[in-house]
Design an enzyme around this catalytic site. Structure first.
Site, PDB file in Angstrom:
ATOM      1  N   ASP A 169       0.944  -1.066  -0.239  1.00 24.91           N
ATOM      2  CA  ASP A 169      -0.225  -0.185  -0.242  1.00 24.91           C
ATOM      3  C   ASP A 169       0.916   1.000  -0.005  1.00 24.91           C
ATOM      4  O   ASP A 169       1.959   1.224   0.870  1.00 24.91           O
ATOM      5  CB  ASP A 169      -0.560   0.088   1.268  1.00 24.91           C
ATOM      6  CG  ASP A 169      -2.219  -0.192   1.135  1.00 24.91           C
ATOM      7  OD1 ASP A 169      -3.152  -1.155   2.228  1.00 24.91           O
ATOM      8  OD2 ASP A 169      -1.860  -1.503   0.140  1.00 24.91           O
ATOM      9  N   ASP A 177       0.483   3.966   1.612  1.00 25.97           N
ATOM     10  CA  ASP A 177       0.214   4.791   2.581  1.00 25.97           C
ATOM     11  C   ASP A 177       0.730   4.064   4.139  1.00 25.97           C
ATOM     12  O   ASP A 177       0.545   4.852   4.689  1.00 25.97           O
ATOM     13  CB  ASP A 177      -1.667   4.727   3.351  1.00 25.97           C
ATOM     14  CG  ASP A 177      -2.217   4.040   2.694  1.00 25.97           C
ATOM     15  OD1 ASP A 177      -3.336   4.444   2.258  1.00 25.97           O
ATOM     16  OD2 ASP A 177      -1.474   2.747   3.685  1.00 25.97           O
ATOM     17  N   ARG A 232     -11.989   7.362   2.722  1.00 23.46           N
ATOM     18  CA  ARG A 232     -12.279   6.414   1.480  1.00 23.46           C
ATOM     19  C   ARG A 232     -11.916   7.289   0.450  1.00 23.46           C
ATOM     20  O   ARG A 232     -12.839   8.396   0.600  1.00 23.46           O
ATOM     21  CB  ARG A 232     -13.307   6.238   1.812  1.00 23.46           C
ATOM     22  CG  ARG A 232     -13.964   5.025   1.094  1.00 23.46           C
ATOM     23  CD  ARG A 232     -13.685   3.564   0.481  1.00 23.46           C
ATOM     24  NE  ARG A 232     -14.248   3.069   2.227  1.00 23.46           N
ATOM     25  CZ  ARG A 232     -12.857   2.781   3.392  1.00 23.46           C
ATOM     26  NH1 ARG A 232     -11.571   2.530   3.070  1.00 23.46           N
ATOM     27  NH2 ARG A 232     -13.670   2.210   4.617  1.00 23.46           N
ATOM     28  N   TRP A 247     -14.106  -1.439  -2.728  1.00 23.56           N
ATOM     29  CA  TRP A 247     -12.969  -1.634  -1.067  1.00 23.56           C
ATOM     30  C   TRP A 247     -13.410  -2.728  -0.610  1.00 23.56           C
ATOM     31  O   TRP A 247     -14.657  -3.255  -0.541  1.00 23.56           O
ATOM     32  CB  TRP A 247     -13.373  -0.536   0.009  1.00 23.56           C
ATOM     33  CG  TRP A 247     -12.159  -0.332   0.763  1.00 23.56           C
ATOM     34  CD1 TRP A 247     -10.312  -0.196   1.171  1.00 23.56           C
ATOM     35  CD2 TRP A 247     -12.605  -0.907   1.960  1.00 23.56           C
ATOM     36  NE1 TRP A 247     -11.027  -0.718   2.296  1.00 23.56           N
ATOM     37  CE2 TRP A 247     -11.475  -1.566   3.055  1.00 23.56           C
ATOM     38  CE3 TRP A 247     -13.588  -2.117   2.412  1.00 23.56           C
ATOM     39  CZ2 TRP A 247     -11.367  -1.933   3.949  1.00 23.56           C
ATOM     40  CZ3 TRP A 247     -13.647  -2.535   3.665  1.00 23.56           C
ATOM     41  CH2 TRP A 247     -12.454  -2.301   4.386  1.00 23.56           C
ATOM     42  N   MET A 267      -0.003   3.895   9.315  1.00 22.01           N
ATOM     43  CA  MET A 267      -0.423   4.444   7.819  1.00 22.01           C
ATOM     44  C   MET A 267      -0.445   6.341   7.326  1.00 22.01           C
ATOM     45  O   MET A 267      -1.127   5.596   8.673  1.00 22.01           O
ATOM     46  CB  MET A 267      -1.706   3.747   7.474  1.00 22.01           C
ATOM     47  CG  MET A 267      -2.228   3.619   6.836  1.00 22.01           C
ATOM     48  SD  MET A 267      -3.866   3.221   6.454  1.00 22.01           S
ATOM     49  CE  MET A 267      -3.486   1.475   6.359  1.00 22.01           C
ATOM     50  N   GLU A 318     -10.414  -8.074  -0.984  1.00 17.91           N
ATOM     51  CA  GLU A 318      -9.518  -8.507  -1.736  1.00 17.91           C
ATOM     52  C   GLU A 318      -7.727  -9.237  -1.381  1.00 17.91           C
ATOM     53  O   GLU A 318      -7.684 -11.000  -1.477  1.00 17.91           O
ATOM     54  CB  GLU A 318      -8.672  -7.919  -3.054  1.00 17.91           C
ATOM     55  CG  GLU A 318      -7.347  -6.668  -2.569  1.00 17.91           C
ATOM     56  CD  GLU A 318      -7.648  -5.968  -1.627  1.00 17.91           C
ATOM     57  OE1 GLU A 318      -7.044  -5.856  -0.378  1.00 17.91           O
ATOM     58  OE2 GLU A 318      -9.156  -5.898  -1.076  1.00 17.91           O
ATOM     59  N   ASP A 319      -7.763  -8.929  -0.508  1.00 13.44           N
ATOM     60  CA  ASP A 319      -6.648  -9.658   0.937  1.00 13.44           C
ATOM     61  C   ASP A 319      -7.094 -10.584   1.282  1.00 13.44           C
ATOM     62  O   ASP A 319      -6.496 -11.360   1.583  1.00 13.44           O
ATOM     63  CB  ASP A 319      -6.334  -8.296   1.433  1.00 13.44           C
ATOM     64  CG  ASP A 319      -6.916  -7.818   2.601  1.00 13.44           C
ATOM     65  OD1 ASP A 319      -6.950  -7.054   3.928  1.00 13.44           O
ATOM     66  OD2 ASP A 319      -8.283  -7.684   2.019  1.00 13.44           O
ATOM     67  N   HIS A 356      -6.420   8.892   6.169  1.00 11.52           N
ATOM     68  CA  HIS A 356      -6.956   9.517   5.155  1.00 11.52           C
ATOM     69  C   HIS A 356      -8.340   8.910   5.531  1.00 11.52           C
ATOM     70  O   HIS A 356      -8.747   8.098   5.469  1.00 11.52           O
ATOM     71  CB  HIS A 356      -6.287   8.483   3.759  1.00 11.52           C
ATOM     72  CG  HIS A 356      -6.352   6.980   4.101  1.00 11.52           C
ATOM     73  ND1 HIS A 356      -7.094   6.279   3.321  1.00 11.52           N
ATOM     74  CD2 HIS A 356      -5.468   5.694   3.925  1.00 11.52           C
ATOM     75  CE1 HIS A 356      -7.221   5.035   3.479  1.00 11.52           C
ATOM     76  NE2 HIS A 356      -5.606   4.765   3.662  1.00 11.52           N
TER      77      HIS A 356
HETATM   78  C1  UD2 Z   1      -7.049  -2.277   4.203  1.00  8.79           C
HETATM   79  C2  UD2 Z   1      -5.390  -3.057   4.198  1.00  8.79           C
HETATM   80  C3  UD2 Z   1      -5.593  -3.171   2.526  1.00  8.79           C
HETATM   81  C4  UD2 Z   1      -6.661  -3.398   1.634  1.00  8.79           C
HETATM   82  C5  UD2 Z   1      -8.282  -2.401   1.818  1.00  8.79           C
HETATM   83  C6  UD2 Z   1      -8.973  -3.363   1.104  1.00  8.79           C
HETATM   84  C7  UD2 Z   1      -4.024  -3.001   6.151  1.00  8.79           C
HETATM   85  C8  UD2 Z   1      -3.085  -2.581   6.516  1.00  8.79           C
HETATM   86  N1  UD2 Z   1      -4.448  -2.079   4.209  1.00  8.79           N
HETATM   87  O1  UD2 Z   1      -6.633  -0.937   4.223  1.00  8.79           O
HETATM   88  O2  UD2 Z   1      -4.516  -3.740   2.261  1.00  8.79           O
HETATM   89  O3  UD2 Z   1      -6.149  -4.383   1.496  1.00  8.79           O
HETATM   90  O4  UD2 Z   1      -8.001  -2.460   3.174  1.00  8.79           O
HETATM   91  O5  UD2 Z   1      -9.067  -2.804   0.185  1.00  8.79           O
HETATM   92  O6  UD2 Z   1      -4.556  -3.811   5.963  1.00  8.79           O
HETATM   93  N2  UD2 Z   1      -5.389   3.418  -2.999  1.00  8.79           N
HETATM   94  C9  UD2 Z   1      -5.054   4.246  -3.826  1.00  8.79           C
HETATM   95  N3  UD2 Z   1      -6.076   5.228  -4.666  1.00  8.79           N
HETATM   96  C10 UD2 Z   1      -7.232   4.945  -4.333  1.00  8.79           C
HETATM   97  C11 UD2 Z   1      -7.769   3.656  -3.388  1.00  8.79           C
HETATM   98  C12 UD2 Z   1      -6.596   2.665  -3.017  1.00  8.79           C
HETATM   99  O7  UD2 Z   1      -3.755   4.612  -4.390  1.00  8.79           O
HETATM  100  O8  UD2 Z   1      -8.184   5.485  -5.084  1.00  8.79           O
HETATM  101  C13 UD2 Z   1      -3.887   2.350  -3.337  1.00  8.79           C
HETATM  102  C14 UD2 Z   1      -3.351   2.786  -1.867  1.00  8.79           C
HETATM  103  O9  UD2 Z   1      -1.791   2.035  -2.536  1.00  8.79           O
HETATM  104  C15 UD2 Z   1      -3.876   2.366  -0.659  1.00  8.79           C
HETATM  105  C16 UD2 Z   1      -4.565   0.677  -0.992  1.00  8.79           C
HETATM  106  O10 UD2 Z   1      -5.352   1.051  -2.321  1.00  8.79           O
HETATM  107  O11 UD2 Z   1      -3.040   2.460   0.025  1.00  8.79           O
HETATM  108  C17 UD2 Z   1      -5.643   0.230  -0.412  1.00  8.79           C
HETATM  109  O12 UD2 Z   1      -6.356   1.142  -0.351  1.00  8.79           O
HETATM  110  P1  UD2 Z   1      -6.790   1.977   1.051  1.00  8.79           P
HETATM  111  O13 UD2 Z   1      -5.979   2.651   1.609  1.00  8.79           O
HETATM  112  O14 UD2 Z   1      -8.130   3.360   1.356  1.00  8.79           O
HETATM  113  O15 UD2 Z   1      -7.443   1.064   1.936  1.00  8.79           O
HETATM  114  P2  UD2 Z   1      -6.864   0.538   3.585  1.00  8.79           P
HETATM  115  O16 UD2 Z   1      -6.109   1.513   4.419  1.00  8.79           O
HETATM  116  O17 UD2 Z   1      -8.548   0.748   4.399  1.00  8.79           O
HETATM  117 MN    MN Z   2      -5.047   2.987   3.803  1.00  8.71          MN
END
Ligand code: UD2
Ligand code: MN
Length: 337
Positions: A186, A188, A283, A248, A278, A251-252, A281
């Protein structure tokens, strides 16, 4: 370890940029080739040519030994903050001179045992990308990784598909170099300890064990998100990620299921070394939670053989080579409606 630049002791929090490349490091092979292998940061020649020539010259001459399993210049806990405004230009000045075009690096004084492609799923997160590049390049260099950074950008404003981007990144990276290890990261997520090695292990690796957002605890035991690594062989065995998680979530978890079905186990660093920050940020637009996805996770056993690398379809729109990374924009063929 000798004191890092600026006189910091082991375990003391050290601002990342100091931890770049410790000319006085005790990595052995420096001593012999001091004249030859010292990174010509202080020469006037553009770094690119000299260093590359140097690296290739050594490697062709086959004088370089394998890199040690435990890199000699690691410092442990890192001080990480995101208040400093960082631009790509500024980061290029700070860390670019040690890199080959496209964000490629090979340790100058030993041969890495793995060739690691770092795949970052991406759209509209440029500020996060600057922080990631600022912190991760120096860490990866100290870990003596032979690596390349691939930012896989989703073209257009359709529903985000993180997993399909990562499948595409795997395929595109292999067109450039015979990588044998893939780190899916990711943009971030910044490690708080450089002993968390960005390489592959006997089992697929979940590096992001203890994230500040989750109070440095695993929110659930099967979590396999954030930062993971799979060898080329492991990734092929699970048929990569699913291509059909739009929006969202899930997938993981689907990949975790694939790994458990085909490879039976994952591995993790201990929770002190596996700590991450992290960047805060909200959504993202066009990455809303998809209520279908949790149901799909229950179907992995029925879907993973036909939904993945062997069914992957996308179109490369653009490839840009920056000093710090390779930027590949892809159209992931967002389904209508
Ligand atoms: C969690 C997971 C992430 C992913 C997500 C569900 C952890 C620490 N992270 O993160 O791996 O499984 O849930 O999908 O468990 N991104 C962009 N632009 C966008 C949207 C996403 O660049 O408009 C990329 C970016 O690298 C980001 C990653 O996708 O870090 C995951 O998206 P997130 O940060 O919104 O997901 P988060 O923090 O809920
Ligand atoms: Mn994130």
């Amino acid at each position: 370890l000798p004191a890092a630049d600026g006189g910091f002791k082991r375990g003391q929090r050290v601002p990342a940029v100091f931890l770049f490349y410790n000319k006085n490091s005790s990595s052995g092979c420096q001593t012999e080739g001091n004249k030859k292998s010292q990174l010509p940061g202080n020469t006037t020649e553009p770094l690119q040519t000299t260093r590359t020539a140097e690296v290739h010259q050594n490697s062709t001459a086959g004088t370089l030994g394998p890199c040690p399993d435990t890199p000699p210049d690691l410092v442990g806990p890192l001080h990480v903050e995101f208040d400093t405004k960082r631009t790509l230009d500024r980061v290029r000045e700070q860390v670019g001179s040690f890199l080959q075009l496209g964000g490629r690096f090979k340790p100058p004084n030993c041969v890495s045992k793995q060739k690691v492609a770092i795949i970052i799923p991406f759209r509209n997160r440029y500020e996060h990308l600057s922080h990631w590049l600022y912190y991760l390049h120096p860490i990866l260099m100290r870990q003596q990784v032979d690596y390349g950074v691939y930012v896989i950008n989703q073209d257009g404003e359709g529903l985000f598909n993180k997993a399909k981007l990562m499948n595409a990144g795997h395929v595109e990276a292999l067109k450039e170099y015979d990588y044998d290890c893939f780190v899916f990261a990711d943009v971030d997520m910044i490690p708080l300890d450089d002993q968390n090695l960005y390489r592959c292990f006997d089992s697929p690796r979940h590096l992001a064990v203890a994230v500040d957002k989750f109070n440095f605890h695993l929110p659930y035991n099967n979590l396999f998100g954030g930062v993971i690594s799979l060898s080329k062989d492991q990734f092929l065995k699970v048929n990569g990620f699913s291509n059909t998680f739009w929006g969202w979530g899930g997938e993981d978890d689907d990949l975790y299921n694939r790994v458990m079905i085909r490879l039976k186990s994952i591995s993790r660093p201990d929770s002190m070394i596996g700590r991450y920050k992290m960047i805060k940020h909200n959504r993202d637009l066009h990455n809303e939670v998809n209520p279908q996805n949790p149901y799909k996770v229950r179907e992995t056993i029925h879907t993973f053989k036909t939904d993945g690398l062997n069914s992957l379809k996308y179109t490369v729109k653009e490839v840009k080579k920056d000093r710090l990374f390779t930027f590949i924009s892809v159209d992931v063929h967002v389904p209508p409606g």
